[in-house]
Design a protein around this motif. Structure first.
Motif, PDB file in Angstrom:
ATOM      1  N   PRO A  25       0.800  -1.220   0.000  1.00  0.00           N
ATOM      2  CA  PRO A  25       0.000   0.000   0.000  1.00  0.00           C
ATOM      3  C   PRO A  25       0.828   1.261   0.000  1.00  0.00           C
ATOM      4  O   PRO A  25       0.379   2.291  -0.454  1.00  0.00           O
ATOM      5  CB  PRO A  25      -0.821  -0.117   1.292  1.00  0.00           C
ATOM      6  CG  PRO A  25      -0.757  -1.559   1.681  1.00  0.00           C
ATOM      7  CD  PRO A  25       0.524  -2.077   1.167  1.00  0.00           C
ATOM      8  N   SER A  26       2.012   1.218   0.520  1.00  0.00           N
ATOM      9  CA  SER A  26       2.826   2.437   0.613  1.00  0.00           C
ATOM     10  C   SER A  26       3.962   2.460  -0.382  1.00  0.00           C
ATOM     11  O   SER A  26       4.871   3.255  -0.256  1.00  0.00           O
ATOM     12  CB  SER A  26       3.388   2.571   2.043  1.00  0.00           C
ATOM     13  OG  SER A  26       4.207   1.450   2.333  1.00  0.00           O
ATOM     14  N   ALA A  27       3.920   1.630  -1.422  1.00  0.00           N
ATOM     15  CA  ALA A  27       5.052   1.548  -2.347  1.00  0.00           C
ATOM     16  C   ALA A  27       5.190   2.809  -3.190  1.00  0.00           C
ATOM     17  O   ALA A  27       6.252   3.085  -3.720  1.00  0.00           O
ATOM     18  CB  ALA A  27       4.884   0.334  -3.266  1.00  0.00           C
ATOM     19  N   ALA A  28       4.076   3.582  -3.336  1.00  0.00           N
ATOM     20  CA  ALA A  28       4.167   4.768  -4.186  1.00  0.00           C
ATOM     21  C   ALA A  28       4.966   5.881  -3.539  1.00  0.00           C
ATOM     22  O   ALA A  28       5.430   6.774  -4.203  1.00  0.00           O
ATOM     23  CB  ALA A  28       2.751   5.294  -4.502  1.00  0.00           C
ATOM     24  N   LEU A  29       5.112   5.845  -2.221  1.00  0.00           N
ATOM     25  CA  LEU A  29       5.858   6.895  -1.552  1.00  0.00           C
ATOM     26  C   LEU A  29       7.341   6.626  -1.651  1.00  0.00           C
ATOM     27  O   LEU A  29       7.785   5.484  -1.597  1.00  0.00           O
ATOM     28  CB  LEU A  29       5.438   6.969  -0.077  1.00  0.00           C
ATOM     29  CG  LEU A  29       3.969   7.322   0.170  1.00  0.00           C
ATOM     30  CD1 LEU A  29       3.683   7.319   1.666  1.00  0.00           C
ATOM     31  CD2 LEU A  29       3.643   8.661  -0.428  1.00  0.00           C
ATOM     32  N   PRO A  30       8.167   7.664  -1.768  1.00  0.00           N
ATOM     33  CA  PRO A  30       9.611   7.464  -1.841  1.00  0.00           C
ATOM     34  C   PRO A  30      10.121   6.788  -0.570  1.00  0.00           C
ATOM     35  O   PRO A  30       9.636   7.031   0.534  1.00  0.00           O
ATOM     36  CB  PRO A  30      10.159   8.887  -1.975  1.00  0.00           C
ATOM     37  CG  PRO A  30       9.014   9.692  -2.483  1.00  0.00           C
ATOM     38  CD  PRO A  30       7.802   9.074  -1.925  1.00  0.00           C
ATOM     39  N   ARG A  67      -3.426   9.141  -1.952  1.00  0.00           N
ATOM     40  CA  ARG A  67      -3.119   8.102  -2.936  1.00  0.00           C
ATOM     41  C   ARG A  67      -3.734   6.761  -2.571  1.00  0.00           C
ATOM     42  O   ARG A  67      -3.976   5.933  -3.455  1.00  0.00           O
ATOM     43  CB  ARG A  67      -1.608   7.994  -3.095  1.00  0.00           C
ATOM     44  CG  ARG A  67      -1.043   9.254  -3.765  1.00  0.00           C
ATOM     45  CD  ARG A  67       0.426   9.211  -4.064  1.00  0.00           C
ATOM     46  NE  ARG A  67       0.827  10.424  -4.798  1.00  0.00           N
ATOM     47  CZ  ARG A  67       2.071  10.748  -5.078  1.00  0.00           C
ATOM     48  NH1 ARG A  67       3.074   9.958  -4.694  1.00  0.00           N
ATOM     49  NH2 ARG A  67       2.336  11.860  -5.749  1.00  0.00           N
ATOM     50  N   GLU A  68      -4.023   6.556  -1.331  1.00  0.00           N
ATOM     51  CA  GLU A  68      -4.771   5.356  -0.966  1.00  0.00           C
ATOM     52  C   GLU A  68      -6.221   5.473  -1.421  1.00  0.00           C
ATOM     53  O   GLU A  68      -6.811   4.499  -1.899  1.00  0.00           O
ATOM     54  CB  GLU A  68      -4.717   5.149   0.546  1.00  0.00           C
ATOM     55  CG  GLU A  68      -3.389   4.582   1.045  1.00  0.00           C
ATOM     56  CD  GLU A  68      -3.359   4.435   2.558  1.00  0.00           C
ATOM     57  OE1 GLU A  68      -4.307   4.925   3.209  1.00  0.00           O
ATOM     58  OE2 GLU A  68      -2.402   3.842   3.083  1.00  0.00           O
ATOM     59  N   ASP A  69      -6.805   6.671  -1.281  1.00  0.00           N
ATOM     60  CA  ASP A  69      -8.184   6.884  -1.726  1.00  0.00           C
ATOM     61  C   ASP A  69      -8.278   7.004  -3.242  1.00  0.00           C
ATOM     62  O   ASP A  69      -9.321   6.728  -3.821  1.00  0.00           O
ATOM     63  CB  ASP A  69      -8.759   8.141  -1.080  1.00  0.00           C
ATOM     64  CG  ASP A  69      -8.876   8.010   0.440  1.00  0.00           C
ATOM     65  OD1 ASP A  69      -8.847   6.860   0.930  1.00  0.00           O
ATOM     66  OD2 ASP A  69      -8.973   9.047   1.123  1.00  0.00           O
ATOM     67  N   GLY A  70      -7.186   7.447  -3.869  1.00  0.00           N
ATOM     68  CA  GLY A  70      -7.190   7.606  -5.313  1.00  0.00           C
ATOM     69  C   GLY A  70      -7.967   8.808  -5.805  1.00  0.00           C
ATOM     70  O   GLY A  70      -8.300   8.898  -6.989  1.00  0.00           O
TER      71      GLY A  70
END
Length: 375
Positions: A25-30, A67-70
């Motif tokens: 779930p948190s892969a999009a964050l640096p 980004r979790e909610d989109g």
């Protein structure tokens, strides 16, 4: 509004797949050490369909929620952050190092730059400050204070960085939160609101400068003013303020034209129409500033001409009196040569005759100079 929901539903799955893979779930964050919230943060919140859904959050928590909610976006407001305070946010949101450097050090020209998926705007803010006069007969001085607002605009975030002690964005945030229909159009709505606030400040300063220019113009051309009272200092001061004004206004024309005319994925099509209105207001301000500059040039030239005329008047008076005094100087000089055989030396009425002759010639010369306007 239904069109906006359809648009969100169409892009939401793609955004979720690009931002958050199902496995993490948190892969999009640096990948970085979680920083402490910078002290420069004034506010940080998440907005969904134009409504604020959270209180004050840390930037990484706000971005994760979006980004979790989109859907929705986060708005982070900063005031004069240091390089260290902005570094964590820059890494988190993928801000370009050159833009980050400009945001930290400020003193930039108004501009619009594109860095991959981020728009970077610089606005010069102005405030008219009226200082107290130094004496009862001295004019009130005016000063135009400058500041800066930098805006980073992305697909799901907007970051505002403010420099200077005026043009706080807190009241603007509250106004936008009350206008949910406009705020629902995304980060570009915040960008437009900031631009509109800055240009409205220009209009306020323009009105104040108009009064100052009118005051100086009246002082220079008034028939009952003291012609020896200097006005050049006030005129030069106003010209400096107008020059500072031009540095803030003129370079902003091109960025606003680009925002109002060129389609951009960062600017909602409906918000682009609002940018046209801001650009029109800026054009009006630019025309007024140019007229101020031209008018002050004319007033300055008129004032210098008045000063030159007064100096010529003084020189003419001095020349007239010098010519009058030259007559007795010449006559007494001749009789002061102490020759034995000079006319009327032995005559008892010689001295009164010479004195009366000198007085008569001087009076005739004074009358002639006065008739010609030299005295």
């Amino acid at each position: 509004m239904s069109m906006m929901r359809d648009l969100r539903s169409a892009v939401r799955p793609a955004r979720r797949r690009a931002a958050l893979p199902a496995s993490s779930p948190s892969a999009a964050l640096p990948v970085a050490v979680r920083p402490e919230p910078p002290s420069a943060i004034v506010d940080c919140a998440v907005y969904h369909e134009g409504r604020r859904t959270t209180g004050l959050l840390a930037p990484e928590d706000a971005l994760r929620k979006v980004r979790e909610d989109g859907e929705g976006f986060t708005w982070i407001g900063l005031h004069e952050p240091s390089e260290r305070e902005l570094a964590g946010i820059a890494e988190l949101f993928g801000l370009h190092p050159l833009a980050v450097e400009d945001a930290v050090h400020a003193h930039q020209r108004p501009k619009l730059e594109r860095y991959e998926n981020v728009l970077f705007n610089v606005f010069k803010t102005l405030r008219y400050v009226e200082n107290s006069p130094c004496g009862p007969d001295e004019p009130t001085d005016a000063l135009v204070e400058t500041g800066e607002i930098m805006v980073f605009t992305g697909q799901d975030f907007v970051i505002t960085v403010r420099h200077g002690g005026h043009s706080a964005l807190g009241p603007l945030r509250h106004v936008l939160e009350d206008d949910t229909e406009l705020l629902a159009k995304g980060p570009s709505a915040v960008l437009h609101a900031v631009a509109d606030l800055v240009v409205d400040g220009y209009l306020t300063v323009t009105e104040a400068l108009q009064l100052d220019v009118d005051d100086v113009e009246f002082a220079v051309f008034s028939s009952d003013r003291d012609p020896r009272k200097p006005e050049a200092g006030r005129i030069y001061q106003l010209k400096r303020e107008v020059l500072e004004f031009k540095r803030a206004v003129v370079p902003l024309q091109r960025p606003l034209q680009r925002l109002s005319e060129r389609p951009s994925r960062h600017v909602h099509p409906e918000v682009q129409n609002y940018f046209r209105d801001v650009a029109d207001h800026l054009t009006r301000v630019t025309d007024q500033v140019a007229s101020f500059d031209d008018l002050l040039n004319s007033i300055l030239q008129a004032n210098l001409a008045q000063v030159s005329f007064m100096q010529n008047e003084d020189m003419r008076k001095m020349s007239a009196w010098a010519a009058i005094l030259m007559v007795p100087t010449m006559v007494t000089g001749l009789y002061g040569m102490n020759f034995k055989y000079m006319p009327e030396l032995q005559w008892s009425f010689g001295y009164p005759m010479v004195v009366c002759g000198i007085a008569a010639v001087c009076l005739l010369m004074r009358r002639g100079f006065k008739r010609n306007g030299w005295l």
